[in-house]
Design an enzyme around this catalytic site. Sequence first.
Site, PDB file in Angstrom:
ATOM      1  N   GLN A   1     -83.287 -84.008 118.918  1.00 45.77           N
ATOM      2  CA  GLN A   1     -83.566 -85.407 119.223  1.00 45.77           C
ATOM      3  C   GLN A   1     -82.568 -86.301 118.509  1.00 45.77           C
ATOM      4  O   GLN A   1     -82.326 -86.141 117.313  1.00 45.77           O
ATOM      5  CB  GLN A   1     -85.002 -85.766 118.803  1.00 45.77           C
ATOM      6  CG  GLN A   1     -85.469 -87.153 119.229  1.00 45.77           C
ATOM      7  CD  GLN A   1     -85.270 -88.215 118.158  1.00 45.77           C
ATOM      8  OE1 GLN A   1     -85.182 -87.893 116.970  1.00 45.77           O
ATOM      9  NE2 GLN A   1     -85.201 -89.472 118.572  1.00 45.77           N
ATOM     10  N   SER A   2     -81.936 -87.220 119.246  1.00 49.20           N
ATOM     11  CA  SER A   2     -80.990 -88.194 118.694  1.00 49.20           C
ATOM     12  C   SER A   2     -79.826 -87.469 118.013  1.00 49.20           C
ATOM     13  O   SER A   2     -79.158 -86.651 118.638  1.00 49.20           O
ATOM     14  CB  SER A   2     -81.719 -89.138 117.735  1.00 49.20           C
ATOM     15  OG  SER A   2     -80.901 -90.200 117.327  1.00 49.20           O
ATOM     16  N   ALA A   3     -79.586 -87.746 116.719  1.00 49.48           N
ATOM     17  CA  ALA A   3     -78.523 -87.036 116.007  1.00 49.48           C
ATOM     18  C   ALA A   3     -78.791 -85.532 115.998  1.00 49.48           C
ATOM     19  O   ALA A   3     -77.860 -84.717 116.017  1.00 49.48           O
ATOM     20  CB  ALA A   3     -78.401 -87.563 114.581  1.00 49.48           C
TER      21      ALA A   3
ATOM     22  N   ASP B   1     -82.247 -97.265 126.216  1.00 49.97           N
ATOM     23  CA  ASP B   1     -81.846 -96.806 124.878  1.00 49.97           C
ATOM     24  C   ASP B   1     -80.576 -97.544 124.452  1.00 49.97           C
ATOM     25  O   ASP B   1     -79.529 -97.409 125.086  1.00 49.97           O
ATOM     26  CB  ASP B   1     -81.597 -95.301 124.907  1.00 49.97           C
ATOM     27  CG  ASP B   1     -81.449 -94.698 123.517  1.00 49.97           C
ATOM     28  OD1 ASP B   1     -81.062 -95.421 122.593  1.00 49.97           O
ATOM     29  OD2 ASP B   1     -81.724 -93.494 123.373  1.00 49.97           O
TER      30      ASP B   1
ATOM     31  N   HIS C   1     -84.937 -95.850 122.583  1.00 57.19           N
ATOM     32  CA  HIS C   1     -84.576 -94.659 121.801  1.00 57.19           C
ATOM     33  C   HIS C   1     -85.782 -94.030 121.134  1.00 57.19           C
ATOM     34  O   HIS C   1     -85.865 -92.804 121.015  1.00 57.19           O
ATOM     35  CB  HIS C   1     -83.536 -95.062 120.745  1.00 57.19           C
ATOM     36  CG  HIS C   1     -82.886 -93.898 120.067  1.00 57.19           C
ATOM     37  ND1 HIS C   1     -82.048 -93.020 120.721  1.00 57.19           N
ATOM     38  CD2 HIS C   1     -82.946 -93.452 118.780  1.00 57.19           C
ATOM     39  CE1 HIS C   1     -81.621 -92.091 119.875  1.00 57.19           C
ATOM     40  NE2 HIS C   1     -82.163 -92.328 118.700  1.00 57.19           N
TER      41      HIS C   1
ATOM     42  N   GLY D   1     -83.768 -85.956 114.404  1.00 51.60           N
ATOM     43  CA  GLY D   1     -82.688 -86.931 114.266  1.00 51.60           C
ATOM     44  C   GLY D   1     -82.755 -87.674 112.943  1.00 51.60           C
ATOM     45  O   GLY D   1     -83.490 -87.303 112.044  1.00 51.60           O
ATOM     46  N   GLY D   2     -81.974 -88.757 112.856  1.00 47.95           N
ATOM     47  CA  GLY D   2     -81.929 -89.552 111.631  1.00 47.95           C
ATOM     48  C   GLY D   2     -80.548 -90.078 111.334  1.00 47.95           C
ATOM     49  O   GLY D   2     -80.208 -90.282 110.162  1.00 47.95           O
ATOM     50  N   ALA D   3     -79.744 -90.308 112.379  1.00 44.60           N
ATOM     51  CA  ALA D   3     -78.397 -90.890 112.231  1.00 44.60           C
ATOM     52  C   ALA D   3     -77.517 -90.071 111.291  1.00 44.60           C
ATOM     53  O   ALA D   3     -76.626 -90.626 110.655  1.00 44.60           O
ATOM     54  CB  ALA D   3     -78.487 -92.337 111.748  1.00 44.60           C
TER      55      ALA D   3
END
Length: 419
Positions: free
Chosen positions: A225-227, A328, A360, A154-156
Amino acid sequence: MEAELRARAASPPAKERDTPPPSPAAAAASPAEEDAPLLPGVRRRAMRERFAQRSDSFRREVGRAAAETFLLTRLTLTLLRYLGIGYRWIRQFLALCCYALLLMPGFIQVLYYYFFSRQVHRSVVYGEQPRNRLDLYIPAGTTGLKPVVAFVTGGAWIIGYKGWGALLGRRLAERGILVACIDYRNFPQGTIGDMVEDVSQGISFVCNNIARYGGDPERIYLVGQSAGAHIAACTLVNQAIKECGERDTSDWSVGQLKAYFGISGGYNLLNLVDHFHRRGLYRSVFLSIMEGEESLRKFSPQVLVKDVAVRSAVPLLPHIILLHGTSDCSMPCAESEAFLDALQQRGAKVDMFLYEGKTHTDLFLQDPLRGGRDKMLEEIVATIHKDDPSESTQDLAVPVARRLVPEFMLMLAGRVSPF
């Protein structure tokens, strides 16, 4: 006179006539005796060659690091022009700095492993773009082909990097699982379409080349994961849609993936625009990342699987497993719950695990840095090893992970975390 010369030439020299033939031991020893004076020179030459090879490797690593540093600096400046001056993102940035500082004792140990472990093969090229690289984490001291995890960090959609997966790669490699952490273009170097394209190429590389590194091409699992969970889900759904068409020219198939794990992901961008704006990822920037408001539906997996036009693509999807913390705030767990419902309505095989009170970053960072039992990691490993009892037994022999960061620092990091 000529007769005498011919006689001398025909007869062997006196020394040769008088010397008996050498024994086998002497014959075997004689080459070593002849080479003995050359050994120091050979050793020096070999040492020079090894030193030259190491110097070339070091220069390549320094050159690659310098190129990536220059690229990241240029992209950061470009990103700052997009963001402008806004108190929300500045506050989030300062919180990120404090968060990273508190977790630094663990990050240093993970970085040492990342750069100096022989199990890590960094920056394997999988495509033509500058960020088309992946890191491989190879299980040590094992034989036979190993199950494979293709991981999308991830990392937005802005600060993602393959190195963020080092801790997960290490933990899975300790359990006999080969991990490929796929890097991809971030904004503003690329938009969401470029990210999906890069991840698709990375998955293709893994499917078609992982056997060269000891991975089993019949046991590949996709993790995001995430983004990265959003990008991986988009890639998966888009590939399934392509395979339902008549002219799919892809060199990988969703059928090659055993399962998809989505960790703390967001799957409906229409619900996240205002949410991210309130948290500092401004609407204008987010829409630029997603190629405009008209593309939000196109890059929302939850919306896509509900579309009647792509109904036939859903059965092609592998087993989908969603993992999310109930506390989250960055990606609300309602995102995974809604995606679960949409998939179940279309008959997809899907499961979900909710972790009470987890934020998160708890699942991906604080819990692994805390050491001891890691419930999410255990769920992933159990799914991967369930078809191989021998590897499940090997996993039980893995020692419990040690703590990398003191508890009070983890608690403080959780309080200041911008995620």
